[in-house]
Write an enzyme that holds these catalytic residues in place. Structure first.
Site, PDB file in Angstrom:
ATOM      1  N   LYS A 107       1.763   6.694   4.133  1.00 30.63           N
ATOM      2  CA  LYS A 107       0.704   7.017   3.179  1.00 30.63           C
ATOM      3  C   LYS A 107      -0.512   7.639   3.864  1.00 30.63           C
ATOM      4  CE  LYS A 107       2.026   4.106  -0.667  1.00 30.63           C
ATOM      5  NZ  LYS A 107       3.265   3.470  -0.159  1.00 30.63           N
TER       6      LYS A 107
HETATM    7  C1  LIG Z   1       4.559   3.554  -0.753  1.00 27.95           C
HETATM    8  C2  LIG Z   1       5.716   3.223   0.114  1.00 27.95           C
HETATM    9  C3  LIG Z   1       7.050   3.601  -0.209  1.00 27.95           C
HETATM   10  C4  LIG Z   1       7.402   4.293  -1.501  1.00 27.95           C
HETATM   11  O1  LIG Z   1       6.976   5.625  -1.531  1.00 27.95           O
HETATM   12  P1  LIG Z   1       6.957   6.438  -2.909  1.00 27.95           P
HETATM   13  O2  LIG Z   1       6.365   7.740  -2.576  1.00 27.95           O
HETATM   14  O3  LIG Z   1       6.090   5.616  -3.847  1.00 27.95           O
HETATM   15  O4  LIG Z   1       8.349   6.519  -3.408  1.00 27.95           O
HETATM   16  C5  LIG Z   1       8.069   3.325   0.694  1.00 27.95           C
HETATM   17  N1  LIG Z   1       7.813   2.659   1.843  1.00 27.95           N
HETATM   18  C6  LIG Z   1       6.570   2.260   2.182  1.00 27.95           C
HETATM   19  C7  LIG Z   1       6.368   1.518   3.442  1.00 27.95           C
HETATM   20  C8  LIG Z   1       5.475   2.521   1.337  1.00 27.95           C
HETATM   21  O5  LIG Z   1       4.237   2.102   1.678  1.00 27.95           O
END
Ligand SMILES: *Cc1c(COP(=O)(O)O)cnc(C)c1O
Length: 433
Positions: A107
């Site tokens: 993220k």
């Molecule tokens: C947010 C997140 C996801 C999911 O990602 P999306 O884009 O919402 O599908 C997967 N793994 C981790 C560690 C995350 O923080």
């Protein structure tokens, strides 16, 4: 470039409105009017470029004349200050490590780029931009870190008291400067309701320049397409990878679809979910049935109504047939995830976090049916972020805790406590400017 809502395509706005508003008033999702494509000139030389040059070319294709070259270059370079290694576990079985950013989760890509783009969009304005974000865990930390000390912005993070992990709470509450944390005596839903109420309040939106760091913001998707190009570039020429993506709200997978629009050759996408399998179920049946989520050990994917689904449909012209040709769904249980963490450790001496482990099993199943094709698993978080699960499967002391996570334990938490009450939240917002 103009942006339209997936719900009402005639509702069109410019870049600034699409990014600062985040969500169209009709509750659709913003999409660019014309999907960008990278030129054949680019694809003739892209393997000789640096990661930042490839990323800049992709970003420029998206934003075109709306963001001048020098500003865009700063945004891309300011975002990508860490490595994205492609690790080969065994022939055909690759892991793309997306967790080398400041908060150890993928993220960071979206949040860091969004912070820089938003700051640029409000440059020269006298009023500060106030960014509101409700978080149940990782998003808040990435957003806090991304906006920390970004001029012209301040961030207010609402999190539910007692419902985020100790280290996650430290990521939200120890930065200071332009980052404030509000500990809400309630649930994540209360936090979201408070954020919504602020946007609907006429007085607040007149007096504060409010925006949201919501995960459906287009500014978070664009930089996530960069690493699909970077990973493919590291494979031999002529090999089209299949990406296995641990998915919750499907922002990461949607960014992969945008990379394909740019011209990237990808064989297939694997939509890997835990038992919250709304999208794999849709791929099988053709019926989309969102439902309340169920808690799992890969909790960042505990999503029952994936917020990017309308974008995925739009990218396939709302055709189920077209979507299932490109995307294969797999649903993985917690027991299978735990077994995969142990197996990858014993076979390859590699520690996969629970989210990456979900995608790894899905990739292995896919390769069993497509034995000559390589897969790339997106590893979305560092295993140290999920220490309780890792210690349960591998024992204590096996997963090393990176320095930047370890030092947080000694930092002092600073958060204002608030009741889950709209009037109290408004008073706090107006009193703490
Ligand atoms: C947010 C997140 C996801 C999911 O990602 P999306 O884009 O919402 O599908 C997967 N793994 C981790 C560690 C995350 O923080």
């Amino acid at each position: 470039m103009l942006y339209h809502s997936t719900t009402t395509p005639s509702h069109r706005v410019d870049l600034k409105e699409a990014i600062l508003r985040s969500l169209p008033p009709d509750n659709g999702l913003y999409m660019p009017d014309a999907l960008p494509v990278l030129s054949s000139d680019f694809w003739a030389i892209w393997r000789d470029l640096e990661f930042q040059e490839v990323a800049y070319a992709a970003a420029h294709a998206f934003f075109q004349e709306d963001v001048p070259a020098a500003a865009l270059k700063d945004m891309v370079e300011g975002t990508l200050t860490f490595e994205v290694p492609l690790v080969c576990l065994s022939p055909g079985d690759h892991i793309l490590e997306l967790f080398h950013g400041p908060t150890l989760a993928f993220k960071d890509f979206g949040a860091r780029f969004m912070a820089r783009l938003m700051a640029w969009l409000v440059r020269g304005e006298s009023r500060e931009l106030t960014v509101l974000v409700a978080t149940s865990g990782d998003t808040g930390g990435a957003v806090a870190s991304a906006f920390h000390q970004v001029p012209g912005t301040r961030v207010i993070i609402l999190y539910p008291e007692g419902k985020v992990s100790g280290l996650q709470e430290k990521q939200l509450t120890t930065l200071g400067d332009n980052i404030s944390a509000l500990e809400i005596a309630g649930t994540f839903d209360d936090c979201q309701r408070l954020v919504k109420s602020a946007f609907l309040d006429r007085e607040l939106s007149e007096r504060l320049n409010l925006t949201s760091a919501n995960s459906i913001n287009l500014a978070r998707l664009v930089p996530q397409s960069f690493y699909y190009l970077e990973a493919t570039r590291q494979l031999p020429e002529g090999v089209d990878p299949t990406f296995a993506i641990p998915s919750g709200n499907f922002g990461n997978l949607t960014a992969g679809l945008l990379a394909v629009q740019l011209g990237l050759p990808v064989k297939q996408f694997i939509a890997a979910t835990n038992i919250n399998d709304v999208v794999p179920a849709y791929l099988k049946s053709g019926t989309y049935e969102p439902r309340p989520s169920t808690a799992t050990i890969s909790n960042a994917m505990d999503v029952g109504a994936p917020s990017n689904f309308a974008r995925m449909q739009a990218l396939f012209g709302n055709s189920w047939e077209a979507m299932r040709q490109k995307i294969v769904g797999y649903r993985i249980s917690d027991d299978e995830t735990r077994a995969a963490i142990r197996e990858v450790k014993s076979l390859h001496d590699y520690e996969l976090d629970p989210h990456g482990a979900v995608a790894w099993i899905a990739a292995r199943r896919w390769r069993a049916a497509n034995p000559t094709h390589p897969t790339i698993v997106l590893e979305t978080a560092h295993p140290a972020k999920f220490l309780d699960v890792m210690e349960h499967e591998l024992g204590k002391g096996v997963v090393e805790i990176p320095e930047r996570l370890a030092i947080l334990a000694h930092r002092e938490k600073v958060a204002a406590k608030l009741a889950p009450d709209e009037a109290a939240f408004k008073e706090w917002l107006l009193g703490n400017r």
